[in-house]
Design an enzyme around this catalytic site. Sequence first.
Site, PDB file in Angstrom:
ATOM      1  CB  CYS A   1     -49.583  11.781  66.128  1.00 45.58           C
ATOM      2  SG  CYS A   1     -48.888  11.198  64.926  1.00 45.58           S
TER       3      CYS A   1
ATOM      4  NE  ARG B   1     -48.824  12.724  72.029  1.00 45.20           N
ATOM      5  CZ  ARG B   1     -49.182  11.807  72.822  1.00 45.20           C
ATOM      6  NH1 ARG B   1     -48.867  11.926  74.248  1.00 45.20           N
ATOM      7  NH2 ARG B   1     -49.661  10.583  72.578  1.00 45.20           N
TER       8      ARG B   1
ATOM      9  CD1 TRP C   1     -42.253  10.716  65.363  1.00 46.99           C
ATOM     10  CD2 TRP C   1     -43.262   8.816  65.015  1.00 46.99           C
ATOM     11  NE1 TRP C   1     -41.251   9.577  65.456  1.00 46.99           N
ATOM     12  CE2 TRP C   1     -41.787   8.417  65.150  1.00 46.99           C
ATOM     13  CE3 TRP C   1     -43.994   7.753  64.715  1.00 46.99           C
ATOM     14  CZ2 TRP C   1     -41.405   7.149  64.921  1.00 46.99           C
ATOM     15  CZ3 TRP C   1     -43.600   6.234  64.462  1.00 46.99           C
ATOM     16  CH2 TRP C   1     -42.524   6.231  64.630  1.00 46.99           C
TER      17      TRP C   1
ATOM     18  CG  ASN D   1     -52.001   9.658  68.739  1.00 46.04           C
ATOM     19  OD1 ASN D   1     -51.057   8.899  68.271  1.00 46.04           O
ATOM     20  ND2 ASN D   1     -52.037   9.963  70.093  1.00 46.04           N
ATOM     21  N   GLY D   2     -52.350   7.259  66.090  1.00 42.32           N
ATOM     22  CA  GLY D   2     -52.242   5.861  66.323  1.00 42.32           C
ATOM     23  C   GLY D   2     -52.165   5.205  64.892  1.00 42.32           C
TER      24      GLY D   2
ATOM     25  CD  GLU E   1     -31.146   5.962  80.227  1.00 42.92           C
ATOM     26  OE1 GLU E   1     -31.711   4.944  79.514  1.00 42.92           O
ATOM     27  OE2 GLU E   1     -31.497   7.085  80.462  1.00 42.92           O
TER      28      GLU E   1
ATOM     29  CE  LYS F   1     -31.168   9.279  77.660  1.00 40.58           C
ATOM     30  NZ  LYS F   1     -32.451   8.710  78.274  1.00 40.58           N
TER      31      LYS F   1
ATOM     32  CD  GLU G   1     -32.829   9.133  73.585  1.00 42.83           C
ATOM     33  OE1 GLU G   1     -34.013   8.941  72.974  1.00 42.83           O
ATOM     34  OE2 GLU G   1     -32.711   8.917  74.639  1.00 42.83           O
TER      35      GLU G   1
ATOM     36  CG  HIS H   1     -16.421 -12.252  75.396  1.00 37.99           C
ATOM     37  ND1 HIS H   1     -15.805 -13.659  75.323  1.00 37.99           N
ATOM     38  CD2 HIS H   1     -16.523 -11.927  76.503  1.00 37.99           C
ATOM     39  CE1 HIS H   1     -15.398 -13.889  76.482  1.00 37.99           C
ATOM     40  NE2 HIS H   1     -15.868 -12.843  77.339  1.00 37.99           N
TER      41      HIS H   1
ATOM     42  CE  LYS I   1     -40.715  12.608  77.643  1.00 40.86           C
ATOM     43  NZ  LYS I   1     -39.706  11.994  77.658  1.00 40.86           N
TER      44      LYS I   1
HETATM   45  C1  F6R Z   1     -34.796   7.201  75.835  1.00 38.00           C
HETATM   46  C2  F6R Z   1     -36.298   7.401  76.006  1.00 38.00           C
HETATM   47  C3  F6R Z   1     -37.104   6.169  75.459  1.00 38.00           C
HETATM   48  C4  F6R Z   1     -38.211   5.813  76.550  1.00 38.00           C
HETATM   49  C5  F6R Z   1     -38.911   4.797  76.201  1.00 38.00           C
HETATM   50  C6  F6R Z   1     -40.009   4.316  77.064  1.00 38.00           C
HETATM   51  O1  F6R Z   1     -34.292   8.597  76.319  1.00 38.00           O
HETATM   52  O2  F6R Z   1     -36.798   8.298  76.202  1.00 38.00           O
HETATM   53  O3  F6R Z   1     -36.184   5.123  75.238  1.00 38.00           O
HETATM   54  O4  F6R Z   1     -37.805   5.447  77.772  1.00 38.00           O
HETATM   55  O5  F6R Z   1     -39.659   5.265  74.783  1.00 38.00           O
HETATM   56  O6  F6R Z   1     -40.691   5.307  77.492  1.00 38.00           O
HETATM   57  P1  F6R Z   1     -41.798   5.267  78.696  1.00 38.00           P
HETATM   58  O7  F6R Z   1     -40.984   5.344  79.798  1.00 38.00           O
HETATM   59  O8  F6R Z   1     -42.603   6.536  78.405  1.00 38.00           O
HETATM   60  O9  F6R Z   1     -42.388   3.922  78.429  1.00 38.00           O
END
Ligand code: F6R
Length: 608
Positions: free
Chosen positions: A2, A27, A74, A100-101, A481, A485, A488, A504, A603
């Site tokens: 948010c 966000r 969000w 937010n929260g 990783e 990517k 997502e 396995h 994010k």
């Molecule tokens: C993946 C991604 C998330 C963040 C995770 C941690 O592309 O962006 O998996 O890596 O939410 O976020 P931070 O690094 O901000 O703690």
Amino acid sequence: MCGIFGYVGPGDAVSIVINGLKKLEYRGYDSAGIAGVKNGQLKYAKEVGKLSVLEKEVQDQGLRFDIAIGHTRWATHGVPTKINAHPHLDTNHTLAVVHNGIIENHESLRSALKQKGVKFVSDTDTEVVAHLIASFYQGDLLEAFRQTVGLLKGAFAIAVVHKDFPDRILVTANQCPLVVGVGNNEAFIASDSHALAKHTREVFFISDAEIAVVTADKVEVFDAKHEPISKELMTLAYEAESIEKGSYAHFTLKEIHEQPQAIRNAMGSRFVEEYGSVTFEELKFDINDLIGVQRILILGCGSSYHAGLLGSYMLEDLARIPTQVEIASEFRYRNPIVKSGTLIIAISQSGETADTIAAVKEVRAKGTKVLAICNVQGSTLTRESDGCIFLRAGPEIGVCSTKGFTTQVVVLALLTVLLARMRHMSKQEGQDFLHHLQKLPDQVQQVLNNSAQFEKLAKKYANYDSAFFIGRRYMFPTSLEGALKLKEISYINSSGYAAGEMKHGPIALLNPKCPVFALCANKTTFSKLESNLREVKSRGSPLVAIAEEGLNHLGGIPDDIIRVPETIDELEPILVTVATQLLAYYIANERGADIDQPRNLAKSVTVE
Ligand code: F6R
């Protein structure tokens, strides 16, 4: 999660807030709203969907405010609907609240208010805040806000406007980011300092339980005991242009392409070439704390956890320090055993990830020092740790981590050199390692220059529903990783696996409809991986190898080969990751996905 933005001052509050929210849309983006005061009246608009829908509505209504607060959501409590969108109002529409929260005790507060006859319209936890303030209000907004905040439990950042006070926004925060920006006879509030860059560089963060009364020419701050306090302003380091997309179609693509420079910045001035070592000028750790480290525990979530895994391999291989890596959301509830001599490293791009911060609080409560690796100045993690190394990657706006991840790995590589040189790594070995690091930005650029090949391959691999990424040693966390990517941003169900684990269980899933991306850039284990490639091929899966330029033994096994420049095994994950980022980006683009704002994500995961 948010985004909150607010404005007090002589400017056009509506457009300033809407533009501020645009910078925070990463966000959360399931609904948005704005409220403000004009001529003693409180007005608002809310819409489901992206901010552009709200922006149109605000224009259609011709809304004008003297002060305004806005929110991009969000959803946590209540599905994304117009009613559940913020701002939330009291019954008589005298005040508006954005939040937010999560307010953990909202159920009991709601029941108490209902018993007093208050009618709720939404399913949100936030609405209780609006009704509580109204119930306490007797002409003194600050007092009503204080009484309300005193009842709230949980993690939250809240902003309030009231029709009787057209010159002020009241804010508070607890374990959630909220920054106040101070301009020339104007003031701003935001969930993230990036959003303020266009307006002011002078900011301060609201710490837990503080309340601030924000007016255009003055910001008064009170601590948890309601005593007035003065806050020191900090000056933001980045330029407003760094949070613009420029000519790129997406922030994600821009940030992928920024990696050569981001990596240069992450390394800049940190090399001590003469001694084959490294220095971090901002790190306020006593040298003895580092010399005495016997064990390392790394905490992080998502991509930061993957960076931590790569860091653990380097720290064990080169510094010979036993290193454990834990997913912060699991670790925080395990009553962890933390022995003396353990260095805790918490990794977070945003510095606001709730689980990482909670895990840090847990280990610090046990008396252990925490070193943060973080990108965002002034973020909660940097304030909750004993020392911090900054990534210097610049703002990362795309929801998926790209330059955040690669600079985390670079910083972990630098930290490894520092700790290894304090142990048995020779000066020559240190210098050699730094030499390889120095070549990285140009090597990353070489991968980026190959974008046309990724675009072409994306057309071929965009229509599968599932995929595997496999690798050994340093290529195993890299495969996690790469798979994260792809899943997502393209919504292809992809899994990262240690190549040796395939037989396995997961090999049962291989068939011609499930491509495998084999990360072949680990010299020490390539001969083992080669047999895994044959196993994959004989199950009919399309096979793409990502391999170093010098690797010539692929012997016609893969269907497609992507070449990356050659470096040492420890640093190859950075080059291979850039390749997997481009692959994920172009596949997602081919599928028409919303790359910067993938569904259900946001994010800064500031809730548990
Ligand atoms: C993946 C991604 C998330 C963040 C995770 C941690 O592309 O962006 O998996 O890596 O939410 O976020 P931070 O690094 O901000 O703690």
